[in-house]
Design a protein around this motif. Structure first.
Motif, short mmCIF file in Angstrom:
data_model
loop_
_atom_site.label_atom_id
_atom_site.label_comp_id
_atom_site.label_asym_id
_atom_site.label_seq_id
_atom_site.Cartn_x
_atom_site.Cartn_y
_atom_site.Cartn_z
N GLN A 1 0.85 -1.18 0.00
CA GLN A 1 0.00 0.00 0.00
C GLN A 1 0.88 1.24 0.00
OE1 GLN A 1 -3.27 0.05 2.72
NE2 GLN A 1 -3.69 -2.11 2.47
N ILE A 2 0.27 2.38 -0.10
CA ILE A 2 1.02 3.62 -0.27
C ILE A 2 1.04 4.37 1.04
CG2 ILE A 2 1.11 5.79 -1.54
CD1 ILE A 2 -0.51 4.28 -3.72
N GLY A 3 2.22 4.63 1.58
CA GLY A 3 2.31 5.24 2.89
C GLY A 3 1.84 4.26 3.94
N THR A 4 1.64 4.77 5.14
CA THR A 4 1.21 3.88 6.22
C THR A 4 -0.30 3.79 6.31
OG1 THR A 4 1.11 5.67 7.84
CG2 THR A 4 3.24 4.57 7.55
N GLY A 5 -0.98 4.74 5.69
CA GLY A 5 -2.44 4.77 5.83
C GLY A 5 -2.87 5.36 7.16
N ASP A 6 -1.90 5.78 7.97
CA ASP A 6 -2.20 6.33 9.28
C ASP A 6 -2.95 7.65 9.13
OD1 ASP A 6 -1.97 7.69 11.83
OD2 ASP A 6 -0.46 6.17 12.33
N ARG A 7 -3.95 7.84 9.96
CA ARG A 7 -4.73 9.07 9.87
C ARG A 7 -3.88 10.29 10.24
NH1 ARG A 7 -10.42 7.12 12.65
NH2 ARG A 7 -10.32 4.99 11.91
N ALA A 8 -2.75 10.08 10.94
CA ALA A 8 -1.90 11.19 11.33
C ALA A 8 -0.92 11.56 10.21
CB ALA A 8 -1.12 10.84 12.60
N GLU A 9 -0.90 10.81 9.14
CA GLU A 9 0.05 11.06 8.07
C GLU A 9 -0.52 12.08 7.09
OE1 GLU A 9 2.52 8.58 4.66
OE2 GLU A 9 0.66 7.78 5.47
N LYS A 10 0.24 13.15 6.85
CA LYS A 10 -0.19 14.16 5.87
C LYS A 10 0.01 13.58 4.47
CE LYS A 10 2.63 17.28 4.64
NZ LYS A 10 3.61 18.35 4.71
N ILE A 11 -1.09 13.38 3.75
CA ILE A 11 -0.97 12.72 2.45
C ILE A 11 -1.10 13.69 1.28
CG2 ILE A 11 -1.81 10.52 3.37
CD1 ILE A 11 -4.48 11.16 1.87
N ARG A 12 -1.84 14.79 1.46
CA ARG A 12 -2.12 15.64 0.30
C ARG A 12 -2.33 17.08 0.76
NH1 ARG A 12 -6.86 13.19 -2.47
NH2 ARG A 12 -5.35 11.52 -2.87
N THR A 13 -1.86 18.02 -0.08
CA THR A 13 -2.04 19.44 0.19
C THR A 13 -2.83 20.09 -0.94
OG1 THR A 13 -0.01 19.63 1.48
CG2 THR A 13 -0.87 21.65 0.52
N TYR A 14 -3.83 20.88 -0.58
CA TYR A 14 -4.68 21.61 -1.52
C TYR A 14 -4.33 23.10 -1.37
CZ TYR A 14 -7.38 17.25 -1.17
OH TYR A 14 -7.77 15.93 -1.15
N ASN A 15 -3.59 23.65 -2.33
CA ASN A 15 -3.14 25.03 -2.26
C ASN A 15 -4.02 25.89 -3.17
OD1 ASN A 15 -1.52 27.42 -3.27
ND2 ASN A 15 -0.19 26.72 -1.62
N PHE A 16 -4.91 26.68 -2.57
CA PHE A 16 -5.88 27.47 -3.35
C PHE A 16 -5.24 28.61 -4.13
CE2 PHE A 16 -8.99 24.97 -1.34
CZ PHE A 16 -10.22 25.21 -1.93
#
Length: 359
Positions: free
Chosen positions: A294-309
């Motif tokens: 799988q990709i990354g740990t899947g941990d909810r504490a892991e920052k996976i994505r940034t949305y820069n407006f």
């Protein structure tokens, strides 16, 4: 590998024959099962047949090259090179297609979205993520239901739990688990400063009763009156339900429905999915592969994505993917991002299998 491919092709031909058998066609349940198995093999069989046909073309091109000279030989050589590259690409594709699939991939999902750091702005962002997943599901032709939702006063949500029912829903959405970060200037910011807020997403495979056996004696069920914003009563009967799974301490509450029975049913669906996820995580830890493939740990504490407006930019940090179509993404056009994540997962699973074979 090729022995297995021949076996799969033979199985595919058998399933194809069954789909034309009147006895199978007249049995709706059996026909559905056969059709699903046939569809699951279609891609790998098509790639295998293409690989085999390319091999025949390669052999013919080699024979032509041996008999050619001058310009003709150059043309044949160019064709031979193209066929060689094509066959290598098909072989790589076959390896990926043969990698064992996640057994949960065909399941429906429970998606839990919660506002995290950032106060009201985090709640607004969490609400936008909820809409993004609902729109994506709609584009896929899947069914959705909001199982639970806690709104915040100025718009957005504190928490929402969605059920998404559709073919391959978990395969498409499982990599959304983690912390999503937004960078933008809030409407209430008078100085024009960019703020950073976060929301957490957890995607759980929906669990049926056959997947998770819950002992009723291990449940504590409390009923109470539903309450609206500010604590005001919105129901004069005890329709809200809180279920506690005593052995694990997991607690699920539902109050959106007017019927106690409906709230209890929703709460049990969420509880079963959380218990299934917890059990699967425990098994993965015991195997010491910690979600291998799988990709990354899947941990909810892991920052996976940034949305820069300000830059209309979305970056998935796990695979280094950056796109500049933030508005489209929030409107549910997640296909390119989902495809890239699924491809990376397949490659990671292939590498894990090759490591095991080499050890």
């Amino acid at each position: 590998m090729f022995d297995k491919l021949e076996q799969l092709e033979a199985r595919f031909r058998d399933l194809e024959a069954q789909l034309g058998d009147p006895e199978v066609v007249s049995d709706g349940q059996r026909y559905t099962t056969v059709a699903k198995q046939h569809a699951e093999l279609a891609d790998v069989v098509a790639a295998y047949r293409d690989w085999r046909a390319t091999g025949d073309d390669l052999e013919a091109a080699r024979e032509m090259l041996a008999e050619s000279a001058g310009d003709d030989a150059a043309l044949v050589k160019a064709e031979l090179d193209e066929l060689t590259v094509r066959r290598a690409e098909l072989e790589d594709r076959l390896k990926l297609l043969l990698v064992p699939r996640d057994p949960n991939d065909d399941k429906d999902v429970i998606v839990e979205i919660r506002a995290a750091a950032g106060g009201d702005e985090a709640g607004l962002f969490a609400g936008e993520l909820q809409e993004m997943y609902l729109r994506y599901a709609q584009r896929q032709g899947w069914r959705t239901q909001v199982l639970s939702e806690a709104a915040q006063g100025i718009g957005g949500i504190k928490e929402a739990i969605l059920e998404i029912v559709g073919d391959g829903a978990y395969a498409h959405l499982k990599h959304e688990s983690g912390v999503h970060r937004v960078q933008r200037v809030p409407a209430t910011e008078s100085q024009g400063r960019i703020h950073t807020s976060t929301a957490s997403v957890a995607v759980l495979p929906a669990a049926e009763e056959v997947d998770v056996q819950v002992n009723p004696n291990e449940l504590r069920i409390d009923v109470y009156r539903s309450s609206g914003p500010g604590g005001q009563s919105v129901n004069t009967t005890d329709s809200a339900v809180r279920i506690t799974h005593v052995p694990t301490g997991l607690v699920v509450s539902c109050q959106d429905e007017k019927s106690q029975h409906q709230n209890r049913d929703k709460a049990m669906r969420i509880l079963r999915s959380r218990l299934l996820q917890a059990e699967q995580d425990r098994r993965a830890q015991e195997r010491a592969d910690a979600r291998a493939g799988q990709i990354g740990t899947g941990d909810r504490a892991e920052k996976i994505r940034t949305y820069n407006f300000p830059q209309s930019r979305v970056t998935d940090h796990r695979i280094g993917l950056t796109v500049h179509n933030l508005t489209d993404l929030l409107n549910g056009q997640l296909d390119d991002v989902v495809a890239a994540l699924r491809q990376t997962e397949r490659e990671a699973r292939l590498a894990a299998v090759q490591d095991e074979d080499g050890s």
